[in-house]
Design a protein around this motif. Sequence first.
Motif, PDB file in Angstrom:
ATOM      1  N   VAL A 150       3.708  11.908   4.082  1.00  0.00           N
ATOM      2  CA  VAL A 150       3.052  11.403   2.873  1.00  0.00           C
ATOM      3  C   VAL A 150       1.777  12.206   2.649  1.00  0.00           C
ATOM      4  CG1 VAL A 150       3.951   9.065   2.892  1.00  0.00           C
ATOM      5  CG2 VAL A 150       1.903   9.585   4.201  1.00  0.00           C
ATOM      6  N   VAL A 151       1.364  12.253   1.397  1.00  0.00           N
ATOM      7  CA  VAL A 151       0.079  12.863   1.062  1.00  0.00           C
ATOM      8  C   VAL A 151      -1.019  11.869   1.426  1.00  0.00           C
ATOM      9  CG1 VAL A 151      -1.332  13.852  -0.773  1.00  0.00           C
ATOM     10  CG2 VAL A 151       1.153  14.167  -0.803  1.00  0.00           C
ATOM     11  N   ALA A 152      -2.017  12.337   2.155  1.00  0.00           N
ATOM     12  CA  ALA A 152      -3.058  11.454   2.667  1.00  0.00           C
ATOM     13  C   ALA A 152      -4.025  11.030   1.564  1.00  0.00           C
ATOM     14  CB  ALA A 152      -3.840  12.158   3.777  1.00  0.00           C
ATOM     15  N   PRO A 153      -4.645   9.859   1.727  1.00  0.00           N
ATOM     16  CA  PRO A 153      -5.697   9.468   0.788  1.00  0.00           C
ATOM     17  C   PRO A 153      -6.819  10.491   0.806  1.00  0.00           C
ATOM     18  CG  PRO A 153      -5.738   8.095   2.748  1.00  0.00           C
ATOM     19  CD  PRO A 153      -4.483   8.878   2.808  1.00  0.00           C
ATOM     20  N   TRP A 179      15.729   0.567  -5.799  1.00  0.00           N
ATOM     21  CA  TRP A 179      15.536   1.490  -6.924  1.00  0.00           C
ATOM     22  C   TRP A 179      14.084   1.968  -6.963  1.00  0.00           C
ATOM     23  CZ3 TRP A 179      12.979   0.107 -11.782  1.00  0.00           C
ATOM     24  CH2 TRP A 179      13.089   1.102 -12.764  1.00  0.00           C
ATOM     25  N   GLN A 180      13.897   3.287  -7.078  1.00  0.00           N
ATOM     26  CA  GLN A 180      12.579   3.913  -7.129  1.00  0.00           C
ATOM     27  C   GLN A 180      11.738   3.643  -5.879  1.00  0.00           C
ATOM     28  OE1 GLN A 180      10.169   3.819 -10.630  1.00  0.00           O
ATOM     29  NE2 GLN A 180      11.863   4.100 -12.027  1.00  0.00           N
ATOM     30  N   VAL A 181      12.416   3.412  -4.750  1.00  0.00           N
ATOM     31  CA  VAL A 181      11.714   3.183  -3.493  1.00  0.00           C
ATOM     32  C   VAL A 181      12.246   4.162  -2.449  1.00  0.00           C
ATOM     33  CG1 VAL A 181      11.219   1.557  -1.623  1.00  0.00           C
ATOM     34  CG2 VAL A 181      11.318   0.750  -3.990  1.00  0.00           C
ATOM     35  N   ASP A 182      11.369   5.010  -1.926  1.00  0.00           N
ATOM     36  CA  ASP A 182      11.722   5.953  -0.872  1.00  0.00           C
ATOM     37  C   ASP A 182      11.023   5.554   0.421  1.00  0.00           C
ATOM     38  OD1 ASP A 182      13.116   7.375  -2.813  1.00  0.00           O
ATOM     39  OD2 ASP A 182      11.438   8.746  -3.205  1.00  0.00           O
ATOM     40  N   ILE A 183      11.548   6.043   1.525  1.00  0.00           N
ATOM     41  CA  ILE A 183      10.962   5.765   2.835  1.00  0.00           C
ATOM     42  C   ILE A 183      10.511   7.073   3.459  1.00  0.00           C
ATOM     43  CG2 ILE A 183      11.370   4.883   5.162  1.00  0.00           C
ATOM     44  CD1 ILE A 183      11.248   2.721   2.999  1.00  0.00           C
ATOM     45  N   THR A 232      -1.015   6.338  -5.901  1.00  0.00           N
ATOM     46  CA  THR A 232      -0.725   7.747  -6.135  1.00  0.00           C
ATOM     47  C   THR A 232      -1.115   8.137  -7.556  1.00  0.00           C
ATOM     48  OG1 THR A 232       1.531   7.439  -6.971  1.00  0.00           O
ATOM     49  CG2 THR A 232       1.237   7.465  -4.569  1.00  0.00           C
ATOM     50  N   PRO A 233      -1.332   9.414  -7.816  1.00  0.00           N
ATOM     51  CA  PRO A 233      -1.721   9.838  -9.169  1.00  0.00           C
ATOM     52  C   PRO A 233      -0.701   9.485 -10.243  1.00  0.00           C
ATOM     53  CG  PRO A 233      -2.229  11.569  -7.591  1.00  0.00           C
ATOM     54  CD  PRO A 233      -1.439  10.542  -6.851  1.00  0.00           C
ATOM     55  N   SER A 234       0.568   9.322  -9.867  1.00  0.00           N
ATOM     56  CA  SER A 234       1.604   9.012 -10.857  1.00  0.00           C
ATOM     57  C   SER A 234       1.733   7.526 -11.131  1.00  0.00           C
ATOM     58  CB  SER A 234       2.953   9.565 -10.384  1.00  0.00           C
ATOM     59  OG  SER A 234       3.345   8.949  -9.171  1.00  0.00           O
ATOM     60  N   GLY A 235       0.904   6.701 -10.474  1.00  0.00           N
ATOM     61  CA  GLY A 235       0.945   5.258 -10.712  1.00  0.00           C
ATOM     62  C   GLY A 235       1.722   4.479  -9.674  1.00  0.00           C
ATOM     63  N   GLY A 236       2.279   5.173  -8.674  1.00  0.00           N
ATOM     64  CA  GLY A 236       2.998   4.488  -7.612  1.00  0.00           C
ATOM     65  C   GLY A 236       2.075   4.067  -6.497  1.00  0.00           C
ATOM     66  N   VAL A 237       2.664   3.579  -5.409  1.00  0.00           N
ATOM     67  CA  VAL A 237       1.879   3.177  -4.248  1.00  0.00           C
ATOM     68  C   VAL A 237       2.585   3.611  -2.969  1.00  0.00           C
ATOM     69  CG1 VAL A 237       0.757   1.194  -5.337  1.00  0.00           C
ATOM     70  CG2 VAL A 237       2.917   0.871  -4.131  1.00  0.00           C
ATOM     71  N   HIS A 238       1.793   3.869  -1.927  1.00  0.00           N
ATOM     72  CA  HIS A 238       2.284   4.077  -0.575  1.00  0.00           C
ATOM     73  C   HIS A 238       1.850   2.875   0.255  1.00  0.00           C
ATOM     74  CE1 HIS A 238       2.217   8.765  -1.085  1.00  0.00           C
ATOM     75  NE2 HIS A 238       3.229   8.189  -1.711  1.00  0.00           N
ATOM     76  N   ILE A 239       2.797   2.194   0.881  1.00  0.00           N
ATOM     77  CA  ILE A 239       2.506   1.033   1.722  1.00  0.00           C
ATOM     78  C   ILE A 239       2.763   1.431   3.171  1.00  0.00           C
ATOM     79  CG2 ILE A 239       3.067  -1.378   2.204  1.00  0.00           C
ATOM     80  CD1 ILE A 239       4.110  -1.552  -0.706  1.00  0.00           C
ATOM     81  N   ASP A 250       7.322   4.231  -0.158  1.00  0.00           N
ATOM     82  CA  ASP A 250       6.833   5.007  -1.304  1.00  0.00           C
ATOM     83  C   ASP A 250       7.472   4.456  -2.568  1.00  0.00           C
ATOM     84  OD1 ASP A 250       6.108   6.865  -3.191  1.00  0.00           O
ATOM     85  OD2 ASP A 250       7.068   8.578  -2.207  1.00  0.00           O
ATOM     86  N   CYS A 251       6.692   3.695  -3.329  1.00  0.00           N
ATOM     87  CA  CYS A 251       7.190   3.081  -4.567  1.00  0.00           C
ATOM     88  C   CYS A 251       6.796   3.933  -5.764  1.00  0.00           C
ATOM     89  CB  CYS A 251       6.605   1.679  -4.742  1.00  0.00           C
ATOM     90  SG  CYS A 251       7.041   0.523  -3.422  1.00  0.00           S
ATOM     91  N   ASP A 252       7.793   4.401  -6.506  1.00  0.00           N
ATOM     92  CA  ASP A 252       7.532   5.204  -7.696  1.00  0.00           C
ATOM     93  C   ASP A 252       7.292   4.311  -8.905  1.00  0.00           C
ATOM     94  OD1 ASP A 252       7.773   7.653  -6.392  1.00  0.00           O
ATOM     95  OD2 ASP A 252       9.952   7.668  -6.611  1.00  0.00           O
TER      96      ASP A 252
END
Length: 293
Positions: free
Chosen positions: A168-171, A157-161, A132-139, A85-87
């Motif tokens: 995670v919130v689904a597409p 930095w700004q990377v969560d697992i 994601t709506p905030s501009g991040g991505v889920h890989i 989860d990249c913010d």
Amino acid sequence: MTTNLSDAPAVGGSGFLELTPIQQRFALAYDRGFYLFPLAPGKKTPMPGSRGFKDATRDPKAITDWPTGAGVGIAAGASGLLVIDCDAHTTEPPPPPWDVPGIRDGEDALAYLWHRIDPTSEPWATAPIVSTPSGGVHIYLKAPVGGVPSSAGKLAWQVDIRAQGGYVVAPGTVLDDGGTYTPVHWPGKAPEAPQWLCERLTPRPAPTTPLRRPYSAGMATPRVVTGILRAMAEAQPGKRNDVLNWAAYKLAEKGVATANNLENLAVAAEHAGLDPAEITRTIMSATRGEVAA
């Protein structure tokens, strides 16, 4: 009631959003094997009164009789996933060792780390990716057997697992403000997470001897920790191992040899050009108080 996807648009990229909500849920549960649970309408949080990802299921009746307006959560651990989860909090300046030109957000930090350790592979090339709506991505990656724990900021930095103990919130999920979780690359399978990534995310065994006890008069402030990390990242050839030994010892001496600080020290040492195996040996030695003469 049953759902037939045979006449649905192709389940990939924008085609996934052309499915009805129930088709999306069945595609996630049965095309991909994900375990799902409902989110509060318009929110990223579980339905009030539920157990969140602990209620995740692939039961057809539950997936059909979904609460009205509810979004979809994916239980990462039960689904065998390791989601990066990249913010994208671009107003926040990156701290050391991430304060290098070109790093503006979590996706940049992940790319920097990935290419330093494994320059021959590219996680974005084959993995399912959701913006994601905030501009991040889920890989989306396939977790190793036994999984890895979820974590926040441990990898970069700004990377969560999102893995064991996380979701995670689904597409296809839409928030109150209209923001949508959108699949931008949606291949049929997630590639396996590389070994180096799993090793970084797996808790290290506790030292056999205790770290040096902290003392209140010498406790390090965040500024001191930042200075230590910067000194490591800027260390010159010929002095890098000595600086790493000193930095790890200082963190232990000051009582701040936390897992997060030691992970950041390891990244700084890699930035300076040290070998990962050498970094691990030096940190383990120094945090046991075995400082080279």
